[in-house]
Design an enzyme around this catalytic site. Sequence first.
Site, PDB file in Angstrom:
ATOM      1  N   VAL A   1       0.885  -1.205   0.136  1.00 11.45           N
ATOM      2  CA  VAL A   1       0.177  -0.122  -0.019  1.00 11.45           C
ATOM      3  C   VAL A   1       1.031   1.180  -0.118  1.00 11.45           C
ATOM      4  CG1 VAL A   1      -1.694   1.156   1.155  1.00 11.45           C
ATOM      5  CG2 VAL A   1      -1.793  -1.177   1.181  1.00 11.45           C
TER       6      VAL A   1
ATOM      7  N   VAL B   1      -6.433  20.817  -2.593  1.00 12.58           N
ATOM      8  CA  VAL B   1      -6.356  21.282  -1.154  1.00 12.58           C
ATOM      9  C   VAL B   1      -6.396  22.632  -0.918  1.00 12.58           C
ATOM     10  CG1 VAL B   1      -4.980  20.783   0.929  1.00 12.58           C
ATOM     11  CG2 VAL B   1      -5.390  18.792  -0.658  1.00 12.58           C
TER      12      VAL B   1
ATOM     13  N   LYS C   1      -6.436  -2.177  10.335  1.00 17.29           N
ATOM     14  CA  LYS C   1      -7.830  -2.911  11.033  1.00 17.29           C
ATOM     15  C   LYS C   1      -7.596  -3.722  12.191  1.00 17.29           C
ATOM     16  CE  LYS C   1      -6.653  -6.028   7.578  1.00 17.29           C
ATOM     17  NZ  LYS C   1      -6.567  -6.272   6.185  1.00 17.29           N
TER      18      LYS C   1
ATOM     19  N   GLU D   1     -10.473   5.061   6.505  1.00 15.30           N
ATOM     20  CA  GLU D   1     -11.450   4.486   5.446  1.00 15.30           C
ATOM     21  C   GLU D   1     -10.739   3.311   4.699  1.00 15.30           C
ATOM     22  OE1 GLU D   1     -14.320   5.852   3.895  1.00 15.30           O
ATOM     23  OE2 GLU D   1     -14.245   3.920   3.550  1.00 15.30           O
TER      24      GLU D   1
ATOM     25  N   GLY E   1     -11.029  -2.180   1.796  1.00 16.70           N
ATOM     26  CA  GLY E   1     -10.052  -1.429   0.743  1.00 16.70           C
ATOM     27  C   GLY E   1     -10.481  -0.137   0.206  1.00 16.70           C
TER      28      GLY E   1
ATOM     29  N   ASP F   1      -9.623 -11.640  10.151  1.00 15.43           N
ATOM     30  CA  ASP F   1      -9.505 -10.464   9.632  1.00 15.43           C
ATOM     31  C   ASP F   1     -11.042  -9.862   9.207  1.00 15.43           C
ATOM     32  OD1 ASP F   1      -8.278  -8.548   7.192  1.00 15.43           O
ATOM     33  OD2 ASP F   1      -9.958  -9.195   6.239  1.00 15.43           O
TER      34      ASP F   1
ATOM     35  N   LYS G   1     -12.893  -6.159  10.787  1.00 14.68           N
ATOM     36  CA  LYS G   1     -13.448  -5.230  10.033  1.00 14.68           C
ATOM     37  C   LYS G   1     -15.049  -4.978  10.791  1.00 14.68           C
ATOM     38  CE  LYS G   1     -10.633  -6.306   5.942  1.00 14.68           C
ATOM     39  NZ  LYS G   1     -10.497  -7.108   4.894  1.00 14.68           N
TER      40      LYS G   1
ATOM     41  N   GLY H   1      -5.422  -4.747  -2.461  1.00 18.73           N
ATOM     42  CA  GLY H   1      -4.640  -4.427  -3.733  1.00 18.73           C
ATOM     43  C   GLY H   1      -3.922  -2.838  -3.207  1.00 18.73           C
TER      44      GLY H   1
END
Length: 437
Positions: free
Chosen positions: A17, A36, A106, A130, A135, A202, A206, A309
């Site tokens: 990531v 921004v 998580k 988020e 994901g 997992d 979540k 991913g």
Amino acid sequence: MIEYRPLKIALLGAGVVGSQVAKLLLENKEELAARVGAELELIGVLVRDKNAARLSNIPSELITTEADALILGADIVIEVMGGIEPARTYILQALNSGSDVITANKALLATNGVELFDTAEQVGAQLYFEAAVAGAIPIIRPLRESLAGDKIKRIMGIVNGSTNYILDRMDSTGCTLESAIAEATKLGYLEADPTLDLEGFDAAQKAAILASLAFHTEVPLEKVYREGITKVTSEQMAAAKRDGYVIKLLAICEKIDATETEEEGISVRVYPAMVPLEHPLASVRGAFNAVFVEAEAAGSLMFYGSGAGGLQTASAVMGDLVSAAKRHVAGGPGLADSVHADLEVLPISRIKTRYQITLEVTDAPGVLATVANAFAKHDVSIETVEQSAKMIEAESTAWLEIGTHEATDKDLAAVVEELRNSSAVEQITSVIRVEGV
Ligand code: NAP
Ligand code: HSE
């Protein structure tokens, strides 16, 4: 127009990531600054091994192993290292020094979330997450913001991509659990410790995060009921298909109303269940994720997409980064979650679902009555019964598939025990829950 000073961004982790977050930050610098109103300056990337090859081109001068200097020099810290420690310590350090933090972790949120959110609140910093659930799919922000004026009744999610891939392969090819796991392993879908996926840990992490947001209640991970997919057989999968269902690993977060004798509460649970083919979750194939939300006013909503991913998860991280950066520029409070409802997380024994039970029984007079009696004795109402003698070799044996109306886990367990001890029952071949009917 960009008038604000550059915002200093620290990235903790440059793996699957993190490498993609760095790439998006560096490649989209001008566009991000325009959105921004301030430049987002990547000041450093924390790793364990400075010399390891990276999945994206990160300038070597940004790579560091010096955590303290990096964290203390940042306005916003992005944690994509994973694990509990030192991620927890680094996030607390960042929050306490006034930085906003974005995390995809998580496991950490599900175990130490209360401590992290309390710290953020005390110091007036923000914690965004988020990417921690499903994901790339926006689900945290809809629960925190878009649905904040509604009442959530139930969330039913496919939040673990690798187990969805495995179950989908079993359903679509008729292969065994073992060979589907081997395929998922080859494709690199499973965590380094595959039991995290296969045994539902997992998904449980979540589910705890989703339930605490949806029901404004602290949800300790140990109160999430959890069963993984390791007992799902190709025979169960084929039988479900024949009856118009597919088996999915579901994370369910549900508000349970009070009864005459019991208080209201919530149920947070993860298990494989039969889902009717016409339910939107039944069509979630491969390694995809989806979260089906039922709210009082909004009705049913479905959020669907890639649950993992590097680039996909980095998209969710970048969304949080833009929000956090805009808050710096515009000032004012950010998102805050409340746990004011403080509902009890109920044990699985109180939860009602439908069940499908498959038995091999002696094919003799009175056997069906004996089996029906076991259900009646424990107050479990039968909805459907199908009998067949064709599936097995011995002529004196029959195959019974029984569908129940809603029953508590406790009552169903008592029925199963009774059947197990009955001389009429040769074997209980399957007991599986049915959801989404
Ligand atoms: P990863 O590929 O294992 O990358 C971890 C990175 O953190 C590596 O760059 C590693 O450095 C660095 N790191 C780990 N421990 C460190 C330490 N003690 N000190 C300094 N650096 C350290 O992990 P990932 O797949 O990117 O996942 C990161 C987080 O995102 C996890 O919380 C995960 O649950 C979450 N997530 C991942 C996905 C996904 O699809 N991968 C999806 C959703 C959420 P080295 O490279 O030098 O070892
Ligand atoms: N192991 C997880 C999955 C990765 O299979 O969905 C994303 O959290």
